[in-house]
Design an enzyme around this catalytic site. Structure first.
Site, PDB file in Angstrom:
ATOM      1  N   ALA A  25     -22.148 -15.722 -18.308  1.00  0.00           N
ATOM      2  CA  ALA A  25     -22.234 -17.133 -18.684  1.00  0.00           C
ATOM      3  C   ALA A  25     -21.514 -17.982 -17.662  1.00  0.00           C
ATOM      4  O   ALA A  25     -20.620 -17.521 -16.952  1.00  0.00           O
ATOM      5  CB  ALA A  25     -21.630 -17.355 -20.075  1.00  0.00           C
ATOM      6  N   GLY A  28     -17.913 -25.021 -17.879  1.00  0.00           N
ATOM      7  CA  GLY A  28     -17.316 -26.096 -17.097  1.00  0.00           C
ATOM      8  C   GLY A  28     -16.042 -25.697 -16.405  1.00  0.00           C
ATOM      9  O   GLY A  28     -15.632 -26.336 -15.438  1.00  0.00           O
ATOM     10  N   MET A  29     -15.358 -24.630 -16.876  1.00  0.00           N
ATOM     11  CA  MET A  29     -14.088 -24.251 -16.276  1.00  0.00           C
ATOM     12  C   MET A  29     -14.133 -22.922 -15.562  1.00  0.00           C
ATOM     13  O   MET A  29     -13.324 -22.654 -14.687  1.00  0.00           O
ATOM     14  CB  MET A  29     -13.012 -24.199 -17.366  1.00  0.00           C
ATOM     15  N   ALA A  30     -15.055 -22.069 -15.956  1.00  0.00           N
ATOM     16  CA  ALA A  30     -15.066 -20.724 -15.392  1.00  0.00           C
ATOM     17  C   ALA A  30     -16.426 -20.106 -15.596  1.00  0.00           C
ATOM     18  O   ALA A  30     -17.255 -20.597 -16.360  1.00  0.00           O
ATOM     19  CB  ALA A  30     -13.991 -19.866 -16.071  1.00  0.00           C
ATOM     20  N   LYS A  47     -13.311 -13.473 -16.757  1.00  0.00           N
ATOM     21  CA  LYS A  47     -13.518 -14.914 -16.631  1.00  0.00           C
ATOM     22  C   LYS A  47     -12.834 -15.366 -15.353  1.00  0.00           C
ATOM     23  O   LYS A  47     -11.624 -15.242 -15.193  1.00  0.00           O
ATOM     24  CB  LYS A  47     -12.940 -15.646 -17.844  1.00  0.00           C
ATOM     25  N   ASP A 141      -9.632 -25.987 -29.084  1.00  0.00           N
ATOM     26  CA  ASP A 141     -11.068 -26.100 -28.834  1.00  0.00           C
ATOM     27  C   ASP A 141     -11.851 -25.190 -29.778  1.00  0.00           C
ATOM     28  O   ASP A 141     -12.692 -24.398 -29.353  1.00  0.00           O
ATOM     29  CB  ASP A 141     -11.391 -25.772 -27.373  1.00  0.00           C
TER      30      ASP A 141
END
Length: 635
Positions: A25, A28-30, A47, A141
């Site tokens: 996958a 937005g961050m990793a 990740k 989150d």
């Protein structure tokens, strides 16, 4: 999230240990990859932080700090963090690989969950959050994408602590960044940029709402539109959007999503305890929902393959293989004349035995990491503190005693809350959070209290305030609580919400303008009908208003007063009558002075000029109105 056409990470060996197999996958961050830990021969998820974030020293330091904090978590409902490192200039996290689907995929497939399935999922989500809160971590989150489900019914919460480092879906304000996803963000995160355990509780309440209804409570054209709704509107009860939701579950959701953090559960453990109570009381012990037939989430785009025999044998350390089978040993024996066939057979037997040992060892290790390091919590609900402590010691577990709670199902000083729950899996030597019961909670008397004091009294028994209704009240000043929508003394379950009725003070009412000239009885009835009190014990002589009628009111007609105020009525006594002084025989001067002093006018009539000026007659006589003209005749 779609995979990029070509990913430079595929096929790389990170830190000389983690072989990147395939892409999972991109966020937005990793980016997340399926990899093999070549030392332990197990599938892992890696990740890797994006390159543009890796160059930010502050972000990198926070990423590493939070990764270490998240790695401290050991809970069956949390995606485990195994390792953290840097490959070149790319920091990465190594986590437990969870084949399955996330809740978002399940919602796409199902639309919504049943109340029983919702409680089953939230049981695990809140247990995971409670473990994080006990460890001093705030997730920030919580959303369907971060809740993973497996085919065998397990639930895992992902990305603990990582949301503090970077935000995959963020909302920015002037000079700051708010971490989280707008649809699930607590109002204080948007308004003040602050987050604590109660912010996670709010997000969990929104998630519960979405599972029950299939939609988040607020939607809009932009993230800001959604955030402003969170800040200005209460999350509605799920039963207003979906049928079949029990009121007890409505109360859990509205309690968790109160806009005021002080009115929410203090942490996920408190909400989890109330959820398990509601679940037991309703008998909703459904299983975790099954996975979609065709999962579309990234976690199911790559299927984990079984380890091959060659992969297992590669796990044997080189030194151990040399000790068991000396290099070149069988060949040298063959050259001394030993029969070839037996040499080949012995070598095959030794290799087979070593392979079997390795397989057994790998199996034992696999069993330990999958099951062997876990035990199950004994059932402690209803036990005394002493017996619960003893049962946990026998099970090799530890107790963490939290503050007692009100609970209708268990008597005072019996265990009312157990987390993880009875029979749940827990690491050996782990800690079980317990709360003793204070017995049933009852609605306290809050009439006459301030809203703040009444809210605090209700929170002390685990009851929230869902809303305030402001009404006029003649007995209480503006801002004081009149009552709740439940009677004082009624037994109530923790997690319930009540409505506060708050006084706006007496209702403003205008004094009627038509009172003057009415009879006192009629005027009193009119004022009483408007909610006034009446004081009619005031009288006054009047030449113009008949006796018994109203001369005036105080305050006067048209003046704004308020309900229950006292209106003074001045009632006419009719004209004032005075006894006419007898002045016959008096001198003219004395007679005039006596009559004027009594309040009369004088009309002297002379009958014989030059006489002694003595009065011989006056008319009228007797009781007369003040100001009446008295004729006096003199000579």
């Amino acid at each position: 999230m779609d995979a990029p056409p070509v990913d430079p990470m595929a096929g790389r060996m990170l830190d000389g240990r983690y072989s990147v197999d395939s892409f999972i996958a991109h966020g937005g961050m990793a980016s997340v990859y399926l990899a093999t830990d070549t030392r332990l021969e197990r599938r892992v998820a890696v990740k890797v932080l994006h390159a543009h974030l890796a160059g930010d020293h502050e972000t990198l330091a926070r990423f590493q700090r939070e990764a270490r904090a998240a790695a401290r978590l050991s809970h069956p409902d949390v995606v485990a963090v195994y390792d953290q490192g840097t490959d070149g200039d790319r920091p990465f996290l190594v986590m437990e690989y969870v084949p399955g689907a996330n809740l978002r995929a399940v919602l796409r497939d199902r639309g919504m969950l049943t109340p029983g399935e919702t409680l089953a999922v939230m049981d695990h989500v809140l247990a995971a959050l409670a473990a994080a809160h006990n460890a001093g971590l705030v997730h920030r989150d919580i959303k369907p994408e971060n809740v993973l489900l497996t085919a065998d019914g397990r639930v895992k919460v992902a990305d603990f602590g990582l949301a503090r480092a970077v935000a995959g879906s963020t909302v920015t304000t002037t000079g700051s960044v708010l971490f989280g996803t707008a649809a699930y963000l607590a109002p204080e995160q948007f308004e003040h940029g602050t987050a604590d355990e109660r912010s996670d509780v709010y997000s969990a309440g929104v998630l519960m709402f979405e599972l029950l209804t299939g939609r988040t409570p607020f939607e809009g054209d932009s993230a800001y539109a959604v955030l402003h709704q969170h800040a200005s509107q209460d999350v509605p009860a799920p039963s207003t959007r979906a049928t079949g939701v029990p009121p007890q579950i409505d109360a859990l959701v509205t309690w968790a999503t109160s806009r005021d953090p002080a009115q929410r559960p203090a942490n996920a453990g408190e909400l989890h305890a109330s959820l398990t109570d509601v679940r037991d009381k309703l008998g909703l012990h459904a299983a975790v929902p099954g996975l979609p037939v065709t999962a579309t989430t990234p976690l199911t785009q790559t299927t984990a393959q079984p380890l091959t025999t060659s992969a297992v044998t590669r796990a044997v350390p080189a030194g151990a293989a040399a000790d068991a089978v000396p290099a070149g040993g069988p060949a040298r024996r063959g050259r001394t004349g030993d029969p070839g066939a037996p040499r080949s057979g012995r070598r095959g037997w030794i290799l087979a035995a070593l392979l079997a040992l390795v397989v057994v060892a790998a199996g034992v290790l696999g069993w330990y990491f999958a099951l062997g390091r876990y035990t199950h919590t004994p059932r402690l609900l209803g036990a005394t503190k002493q017996s619960a402590d003893a049962a946990l010691r026998r099970a090799g577990l530890h107790a963490r005693w939290l503050k007692p709670v009100y609970n209708s199902n268990y008597a005072q000083n019996e265990v009312a809350v157990e987390s993880p729950g009875p029979g749940d899996r827990i690491s050996k030597g782990g800690t079980v959070s317990l709360r003793l019961s204070l017995g049933p909670a009852h609605i306290p008397s809050v009439g006459g209290d301030s809203v703040q004091a009444a809210t605090a009294a209700l929170r002390a028994i685990g009851v929230g305030v869902s809303s305030e209704v402001h009404v006029y009240n003649a007995d209480l000043s503006n801002g004081l609580v009149i009552r709740t929508d439940k009677p004082t003394g009624q037994e109530v379950q923790p997690g319930t919400s009540v409505v506060l009725f708050v006084s706006k003070g007496p209702k403003p009412v205008a004094v009627p303008t038509d009172l003057v000239g009415q009879s006192v009885a009629s005027a009193t009835q009119e004022l009483t009908d408007l909610g006034f009190l009446v004081d009619s014990n005031h009288t006054q002589f009047s030449d113009t208003v008949p006796k018994g009628d109203v001369i005036k009111s105080v305050p006067g007609g048209g003046t704004e007063s308020h309900e229950a105020a006292t209106i003074k009525l001045v009632v006419s006594e009719g004209p004032q009558l005075v006894q006419v002084p007898n002045v016959e025989g008096d001198s003219l001067g004395d007679a005039i002075n006596a009559l004027k002093t009594a309040g009369f006018k004088v009309d002297p009539v002379e009958y014989a000029p030059g006489g002694p000026q003595q009065v011989f007659r006056e008319t009228p006589q007797g009781m007369q109105k003040v100001g009446t003209t008295i004729e006096i005749d003199y000579f």
